[in-house]
Write an enzyme that holds these catalytic residues in place. Structure first.
Site, PDB file in Angstrom:
ATOM      1  N   SER A   1     -16.843  -5.977  22.826  1.00  0.00           N
ATOM      2  CA  SER A   1     -15.856  -5.075  22.197  1.00  0.00           C
ATOM      3  C   SER A   1     -14.686  -4.786  23.132  1.00  0.00           C
ATOM      4  O   SER A   1     -13.781  -4.029  22.786  1.00  0.00           O
ATOM      5  CB  SER A   1     -16.528  -3.760  21.789  1.00  0.00           C
ATOM      6  OG  SER A   1     -17.204  -3.190  22.890  1.00  0.00           O
TER       7      SER A   1
ATOM      8  N   ASN B   1     -24.871   4.729  24.762  1.00  0.00           N
ATOM      9  CA  ASN B   1     -24.829   5.288  23.405  1.00  0.00           C
ATOM     10  C   ASN B   1     -24.206   6.684  23.382  1.00  0.00           C
ATOM     11  O   ASN B   1     -23.369   6.979  22.523  1.00  0.00           O
ATOM     12  CB  ASN B   1     -26.234   5.331  22.797  1.00  0.00           C
ATOM     13  CG  ASN B   1     -26.819   3.943  22.650  1.00  0.00           C
ATOM     14  OD1 ASN B   1     -26.111   2.952  22.819  1.00  0.00           O
ATOM     15  ND2 ASN B   1     -28.106   3.851  22.356  1.00  0.00           N
TER      16      ASN B   1
ATOM     17  N   THR C   1       7.646  14.284 -16.448  1.00  0.00           N
ATOM     18  CA  THR C   1       6.212  14.047 -16.615  1.00  0.00           C
ATOM     19  C   THR C   1       6.142  12.718 -17.348  1.00  0.00           C
ATOM     20  O   THR C   1       7.028  12.416 -18.169  1.00  0.00           O
ATOM     21  CB  THR C   1       5.517  15.152 -17.437  1.00  0.00           C
ATOM     22  OG1 THR C   1       6.065  15.157 -18.750  1.00  0.00           O
ATOM     23  CG2 THR C   1       5.711  16.539 -16.827  1.00  0.00           C
ATOM     24  N   HIS C   2       5.158  11.907 -17.035  1.00  0.00           N
ATOM     25  CA  HIS C   2       5.047  10.544 -17.590  1.00  0.00           C
ATOM     26  C   HIS C   2       6.296   9.715 -17.271  1.00  0.00           C
ATOM     27  O   HIS C   2       6.625   8.783 -18.005  1.00  0.00           O
ATOM     28  CB  HIS C   2       4.837  10.562 -19.111  1.00  0.00           C
ATOM     29  CG  HIS C   2       3.790  11.511 -19.577  1.00  0.00           C
ATOM     30  ND1 HIS C   2       2.487  11.129 -19.819  1.00  0.00           N
ATOM     31  CD2 HIS C   2       3.833  12.855 -19.810  1.00  0.00           C
ATOM     32  CE1 HIS C   2       1.785  12.190 -20.212  1.00  0.00           C
ATOM     33  NE2 HIS C   2       2.574  13.252 -20.196  1.00  0.00           N
TER      34      HIS C   2
ATOM     35  N   SER D   1      19.294  -8.547   2.412  1.00  0.00           N
ATOM     36  CA  SER D   1      18.667  -9.753   1.887  1.00  0.00           C
ATOM     37  C   SER D   1      19.291 -10.960   2.560  1.00  0.00           C
ATOM     38  O   SER D   1      20.482 -10.964   2.856  1.00  0.00           O
ATOM     39  CB  SER D   1      18.883  -9.817   0.377  1.00  0.00           C
ATOM     40  OG  SER D   1      18.816 -11.149  -0.084  1.00  0.00           O
TER      41      SER D   1
ATOM     42  N   LYS E   1      22.605  -6.630  -1.313  1.00  0.00           N
ATOM     43  CA  LYS E   1      21.360  -5.872  -1.289  1.00  0.00           C
ATOM     44  C   LYS E   1      21.240  -4.897  -0.120  1.00  0.00           C
ATOM     45  O   LYS E   1      21.640  -5.178   0.999  1.00  0.00           O
ATOM     46  CB  LYS E   1      20.149  -6.830  -1.225  1.00  0.00           C
ATOM     47  CG  LYS E   1      19.875  -7.619  -2.488  1.00  0.00           C
ATOM     48  CD  LYS E   1      19.593  -6.762  -3.719  1.00  0.00           C
ATOM     49  CE  LYS E   1      18.243  -6.114  -3.674  1.00  0.00           C
ATOM     50  NZ  LYS E   1      17.153  -7.079  -3.755  1.00  0.00           N
TER      51      LYS E   1
ATOM     52  N   ASN F   1      17.889  -2.828   0.818  1.00  0.00           N
ATOM     53  CA  ASN F   1      16.514  -2.622   0.345  1.00  0.00           C
ATOM     54  C   ASN F   1      15.813  -1.462   1.051  1.00  0.00           C
ATOM     55  O   ASN F   1      15.931  -1.319   2.273  1.00  0.00           O
ATOM     56  CB  ASN F   1      15.700  -3.898   0.551  1.00  0.00           C
ATOM     57  CG  ASN F   1      16.229  -5.043  -0.301  1.00  0.00           C
ATOM     58  OD1 ASN F   1      16.732  -4.825  -1.401  1.00  0.00           O
ATOM     59  ND2 ASN F   1      16.131  -6.254   0.227  1.00  0.00           N
TER      60      ASN F   1
ATOM     61  N   GLU G   1       8.913   1.419   1.160  1.00  0.00           N
ATOM     62  CA  GLU G   1       8.028   0.405   0.555  1.00  0.00           C
ATOM     63  C   GLU G   1       6.836   0.127   1.465  1.00  0.00           C
ATOM     64  O   GLU G   1       5.691   0.053   1.026  1.00  0.00           O
ATOM     65  CB  GLU G   1       8.792  -0.900   0.318  1.00  0.00           C
ATOM     66  CG  GLU G   1       9.789  -0.827  -0.828  1.00  0.00           C
ATOM     67  CD  GLU G   1      10.596  -2.112  -0.945  1.00  0.00           C
ATOM     68  OE1 GLU G   1      10.356  -2.858  -1.891  1.00  0.00           O
ATOM     69  OE2 GLU G   1      11.452  -2.369  -0.080  1.00  0.00           O
TER      70      GLU G   1
ATOM     71  N   TYR H   1     -28.956   4.656  17.348  1.00  0.00           N
ATOM     72  CA  TYR H   1     -27.836   3.734  17.536  1.00  0.00           C
ATOM     73  C   TYR H   1     -28.195   2.332  17.035  1.00  0.00           C
ATOM     74  O   TYR H   1     -29.313   1.853  17.210  1.00  0.00           O
ATOM     75  CB  TYR H   1     -27.435   3.657  19.022  1.00  0.00           C
ATOM     76  CG  TYR H   1     -26.281   2.697  19.262  1.00  0.00           C
ATOM     77  CD1 TYR H   1     -24.969   3.113  19.097  1.00  0.00           C
ATOM     78  CD2 TYR H   1     -26.516   1.363  19.619  1.00  0.00           C
ATOM     79  CE1 TYR H   1     -23.906   2.228  19.281  1.00  0.00           C
ATOM     80  CE2 TYR H   1     -25.461   0.478  19.803  1.00  0.00           C
ATOM     81  CZ  TYR H   1     -24.158   0.917  19.624  1.00  0.00           C
ATOM     82  OH  TYR H   1     -23.113   0.042  19.806  1.00  0.00           O
TER      83      TYR H   1
ATOM     84  N   GLN I   1     -20.593  -0.340  16.643  1.00  0.00           N
ATOM     85  CA  GLN I   1     -19.441  -0.793  17.419  1.00  0.00           C
ATOM     86  C   GLN I   1     -18.241  -1.090  16.501  1.00  0.00           C
ATOM     87  O   GLN I   1     -17.093  -1.064  16.936  1.00  0.00           O
ATOM     88  CB  GLN I   1     -19.835  -2.050  18.209  1.00  0.00           C
ATOM     89  CG  GLN I   1     -18.759  -2.585  19.111  1.00  0.00           C
ATOM     90  CD  GLN I   1     -19.299  -3.628  20.063  1.00  0.00           C
ATOM     91  OE1 GLN I   1     -19.971  -3.298  21.032  1.00  0.00           O
ATOM     92  NE2 GLN I   1     -19.036  -4.893  19.785  1.00  0.00           N
TER      93      GLN I   1
HETATM   94  N1  ARG Z   1     -19.779  -1.197  22.919  1.00  0.00           N
HETATM   95  C1  ARG Z   1     -20.777  -0.378  22.332  1.00  0.00           C
HETATM   96  C2  ARG Z   1     -20.206   0.329  21.104  1.00  0.00           C
HETATM   97  O1  ARG Z   1     -19.033   0.409  21.024  1.00  0.00           O
HETATM   98  C3  ARG Z   1     -21.265   0.648  23.302  1.00  0.00           C
HETATM   99  C4  ARG Z   1     -22.644   1.104  23.035  1.00  0.00           C
HETATM  100  C5  ARG Z   1     -23.575  -0.015  23.261  1.00  0.00           C
HETATM  101  N2  ARG Z   1     -24.932   0.373  23.233  1.00  0.00           N
HETATM  102  C6  ARG Z   1     -25.932  -0.531  23.112  1.00  0.00           C
HETATM  103  N3  ARG Z   1     -27.121  -0.066  23.110  1.00  0.00           N
HETATM  104  N4  ARG Z   1     -25.703  -1.801  23.012  1.00  0.00           N
HETATM  105  O2  ARG Z   1     -20.902   0.787  20.241  1.00  0.00           O
END
Ligand code: ARG
Length: 464
Positions: free
Chosen positions: A23, A110, A155-156, A277, A283, A285, A290, A317, A322
């Protein structure tokens, strides 16, 4: 150095698995929160004599060195070290030697990651509250200048009754006020410390969670260690509040797009908020409203994404969790971008008062007032509604508006009509007489604006 958790393994992790499970690519955004959490944790470990004060000091100064490097953009991260927590722990050990390995005493990734997320979202929610207020101030400023500007109310998307343009704009002020309140309220649930929950069951070390909460500025601590590491509803709540906020912004954006069309021509967005454009030279825009309208989609998506990730997870957990991060970061980034544009876009648009006024004089949106007129002369409302309906039909057939019809025409429909009916039908009067509380009469709109101003000041002190 090999994996921090490599002890029980006999084989290296498959490269694809390493990449797939890492991650670090996105959670490096939590680097400073991770350091902040670690600093509080290690101070507590020292104070509780779980590690020596000397070791705590060494680790603390190592963490400060890392902090400086992070701020200078000098720290590099690797996929081999999976996430921000293990990358930083590795760096710490490289910096100060094996004593760095004492930092993780009585802690798990965790409760660590949950703490980082709480710290991050608390900071960002406070920032969002400020940005919402900036947009409210822009709306309020435009409203103050347009109390007497009359625009058709719909309205509408059919002409309904004329209103003060400020009244229309202020409707969005109050929506944003509730969005702000939702964000402020959600802080109660973000302001809770998970650290000390360990992996799921707490820890054998005599830690002091209250002390860590105090050091990190959290209002309270999770009373249940399993809940602490499994809960992501504080993120869901932010994503929900963000989704509702984006719904409001999207509706306003849609109105800006419609109003700035040639057909309406009620407002003109500043050149600096529009694009041209590549083929059609004429144009201009309204790309910004948007895109604000469209960005709502990803914000909803991030909410639905996380709801879906969490719905089937057993305690405590699971690696699934993640997946809570990218959507949250994306929503924060989207809201920041959106809110930062909203205030100046509203502040810089020009109001075409003449076009609004012209619209109001070329429709039948004063028909209710004609019916109300007959009611004040004693006719039951239902009957008055039918009479005026016939007059409107007659006027449409004659290609005339109610103010153009001769008095003799009115007399044919009811003997209750007198010539003062023309005053009643004038657009300014139509607006000015809707003076019930919260109505569009200028007197009421001014009161509303005063109320709004006092709200703003109150909220500014509340959020510091
Ligand atoms: N990168 C993990 C997350 O974002 C951290 C926690 C990981 N814990 C584990 N037991 N693998 O959730």
């Amino acid at each position: 150095m090999s994996k921090l958790w490599g002890g029980r393994f006999t084989k290296d992790t498959d490269k694809l698995v390493e990449e797939f499970t890492a991650s670090i690519e996105f959670d490096q955004q939590l680097a400073l929160e991770d350091i902040e959490g670690s600093l509080a944790h290690v101070q507590m470990l020292g104070e509780c004599e779980i590690i020596s004060l000397e070791d705590a000091k060494t680790i603390t100064s190592g963490l400060y060195t890392l902090k400086k490097k992070i701020e200078a953009g000098e720290l590099s991260y690797t996929v081999e070290d999976e996430d921000i927590h293990m990358n930083l722990e590795k760096h710490l050990i490289e910096e100060i030697g094996p004593v760095g390995g004492k930092l993780h005493t009585g802690r798990s990734r965790n409760d660590q990651v949950a703490t980082d997320m709480h710290l991050y979202l608390k900071r960002k929610t406070i920032e969002m509250i400020g940005l919402i207020e900036d947009a409210q101030i822009a709306i309020l400023t435009q409203s103050k200048e347009n109390v007497d500007t009359v625009i058709p109310g719909y309205t509408h998307l059919q002409r309904a009754q004329p209103i003060s343009f400020a009244h229309h704009l202020m409707a969005y002020f109050w929506m944003l006020e509730r969005d702000k309140e939702r964000m402020i309220d959600s802080l109660k649930r973000v302001d809770v410390l998970p650290l000390g929950a360990g992996a799921l069951a707490g820890t054998t070390f005599a830690i002091n969670r209250e002390r860590v909460a105090e050091l990190l500025g959290f209002d309270s601590i999770y009373p249940n260690s399993m809940d602490a590491v499994s809960d992501r509803d504080f993120i869901l709540e932010f994503l929900s509040a963000a989704s509702i906020l984006m719904t409001h912004i999207s509706r306003l954006s849609e109105e800006l797009v419609i109003w700035s069309s040639q057909e309406f021509g009620f407002i003109e967005l500043d050149d600096s908020f529009c694009t041209g454009s590549s083929i059609m030279p004429q144009k201009k825009n309204p790309d910004v409203p948007e895109l604000l309208r469209a960005k709502t989609g990803r914000v909803y998506g991030n909410l639905i994404g996380l709801l879906t990730v969490l719905k089937g997870l057993p305690l405590a957990y699971n690696k699934d969790m993640q997946e809570d991060k990218e959507g949250m970061f994306d929503t924060v980034k989207t809201l920041e971008g959106t809110l930062k544009l909203l205030a100046p876009m509203i502040g810089s648009m020009t109001i075409n008062e003449a076009a609004m006024k012209k619209a109001v004089t070329q429709d039948y949106s004063n028909a209710t007032d004609l019916a109300d007129y007959l009611v004040t002369k004693g006719m039951p409302f239902r009957e008055a509604h039918a009479v005026v309906g016939q007059i409107v039909l007659h006027a449409i057939q004659q290609k005339q508006y109610l103010l153009d019809l001769e008095f003799s025409v009115y007399q044919q429909y009811s003997s209750l009509f007198e010539t003062d009916l023309y005053d009643v039908l004038a657009p300014e009067n139509v607006v000015a007489t809707r003076a019930s509380t919260g109505g569009t009469a200028q007197t009421q709109v001014r009161k509303q604006i005063e109320m709004a101003e006092s709200k703003l000041l109150k909220k500014q002190t509340l959020t510091k």
